[in-house]
Design a protein around this motif. Structure first.
Motif, PDB file in Angstrom:
ATOM      1  N   ARG A  68      27.164  -2.171 -38.723  1.00 21.25           N
ATOM      2  CA  ARG A  68      27.482  -1.299 -39.837  1.00 21.25           C
ATOM      3  C   ARG A  68      28.840  -0.662 -39.578  1.00 21.25           C
ATOM      4  O   ARG A  68      29.369  -0.761 -38.466  1.00 21.25           O
TER       5      ARG A  68
ATOM      6  N   VAL B 126      28.255   0.354 -49.248  1.00 22.38           N
ATOM      7  CA  VAL B 126      27.638  -0.681 -48.416  1.00 22.38           C
ATOM      8  C   VAL B 126      28.419  -1.967 -48.645  1.00 22.38           C
ATOM      9  O   VAL B 126      29.228  -2.064 -49.573  1.00 22.38           O
TER      10      VAL B 126
ATOM     11  N   GLU C 291      22.664  -4.857 -41.043  1.00 24.06           N
ATOM     12  CA  GLU C 291      21.564  -3.893 -40.985  1.00 24.06           C
ATOM     13  C   GLU C 291      20.411  -4.305 -41.883  1.00 24.06           C
ATOM     14  O   GLU C 291      19.257  -4.030 -41.573  1.00 24.06           O
ATOM     15  N   GLU C 292      20.713  -4.944 -43.020  1.00 25.26           N
ATOM     16  CA  GLU C 292      19.666  -5.393 -43.945  1.00 25.26           C
ATOM     17  C   GLU C 292      19.795  -6.880 -44.213  1.00 25.26           C
ATOM     18  O   GLU C 292      20.912  -7.411 -44.302  1.00 25.26           O
TER      19      GLU C 292
ATOM     20  N   TYR D   1      14.913  -4.496 -42.671  1.00 26.16           N
ATOM     21  CA  TYR D   1      15.843  -3.542 -42.078  1.00 26.16           C
ATOM     22  C   TYR D   1      15.871  -3.716 -40.564  1.00 26.16           C
ATOM     23  O   TYR D   1      14.833  -3.874 -39.930  1.00 26.16           O
TER      24      TYR D   1
ATOM     25  N   LEU E 263      18.706   2.236 -47.148  1.00 20.57           N
ATOM     26  CA  LEU E 263      20.137   1.985 -47.213  1.00 20.57           C
ATOM     27  C   LEU E 263      20.909   3.242 -46.844  1.00 20.57           C
ATOM     28  O   LEU E 263      20.583   4.339 -47.294  1.00 20.57           O
ATOM     29  N   ARG E 264      21.954   3.059 -46.027  1.00 21.21           N
ATOM     30  CA  ARG E 264      22.796   4.166 -45.621  1.00 21.21           C
ATOM     31  C   ARG E 264      24.259   3.795 -45.818  1.00 21.21           C
ATOM     32  O   ARG E 264      24.612   2.614 -45.798  1.00 21.21           O
TER      33      ARG E 264
ATOM     34  N   ASP F 126      26.277   0.475 -44.276  1.00 21.71           N
ATOM     35  CA  ASP F 126      25.412  -0.652 -43.928  1.00 21.71           C
ATOM     36  C   ASP F 126      26.008  -1.980 -44.398  1.00 21.71           C
ATOM     37  O   ASP F 126      26.651  -2.058 -45.454  1.00 21.71           O
TER      38      ASP F 126
END
Length: 251
Positions: free
Chosen positions: A68, A76, A192-193, A202, A208-209, A212
């Motif tokens: 990330r 993202v 990350e995803e 995840y 979600l951040r 990411d």
């Protein structure tokens, strides 16, 4: 001049001046809005300057590994791997969604159909090895052949040499990091995803951040996966941004 006529003339001058000021203000506001919005059809997704940039530092010949981006921006990053399944509708879907993507491509798809990838709006092509080999444990010269050779193929096809590398399956070792750095890669980019069908997996945190990196693959159903994920991104108060805008090679 009679007093009544002079009064009427004064009122007319005042009204004319007020109207001129109002119109001038409207023209000024319209010009400002036009300047902000840019030309018709221009995307706003990738034109916002990033608030924070992540420097990619190679230490002792080892390219860094990221999953990330360290940013305070509400963004993202969408990435798509391999390139074997090429849907004719994908270009229209990416234009409809107005999102940038980073494509990590192998030699085969690039050599067979470079025009398809050129047709994808907002896409940047990066490295993913020549043959999708599992690099971990391979001799370093073999890893260099996979990474450098793929970079050569992409540069020849698209006129830009890749600077980011994604190891197939996310597998790597120190030889991979050295080989990537030697081939001009600023970082190994993981995720990350992962999106597969209707499922989002995840790596660490189940949400979600900002910063990411999201992994997709070129396969049937990619268009629907992208639509679904973009809705999730927007619901989370985030937006898609161009990965390369937020990373500083050699920083």
């Amino acid at each position: 001049m009679p007093r009544s006529q002079a009064a009427r003339r004064l009122r007319a001058l005042v009204l004319a001046g007020t109207l001129t000021m109002t119109l001038s203000g409207l023209v000024s506001v319209t010009a400002e809005r036009t300047a902000e919005s840019g030309p018709a059809g221009a995307t706003t997704t990738t034109t916002r300057p990033p608030s924070t940039l992540e420097p990619l530092v190679t230490v002792n010949g080892l390219a860094p590994v990221i999953t990330r981006v360290a940013t305070i921006d509400p963004v993202v990053f969408l990435t798509i791997d391999d390139g074997h399944t090429r849907s004719p509708e994908l270009a229209a879907v990416l234009a409809e969604l107005d999102v940038p993507t980073t494509l990590f491509l192998n030699d085969g798809p690039v050599s067979r159909d470079p025009d398809f990838f050129r047709s994808l709006p907002g896409a940047t092509v990066e490295s993913h090895t020549r043959s999708h080999a599992d690099l971990r444990g391979l001799p370093e010269p073999a890893q260099r052949t996979e990474i450098c050779g793929n970079a050569d193929t992409i540069a020849a096809a698209f006129g830009r040499r890749p600077v980011l590398f994604r190891p197939p399956y996310g597998h790597y070792d120190d030889a991979t990091r050295r080989a990537a750095a030697a081939c001009g890669m600023a970082a190994l980019v993981l995720w990350e995803e992962t999106v597969e069908g209707g499922t989002v997996s995840y790596r660490s945190t189940p949400r979600l951040r900002p910063g990411d990196i999201v992994l997709f693959h070129f396969r049937p159903g990619l268009a629907d996966e992208l639509r679904t994920m973009v809705r999730r991104i927007e619901a989370a108060g985030l937006r898609a941004a161009r990965l390369e805008d937020y990373l500083v090679p050699g920083g």
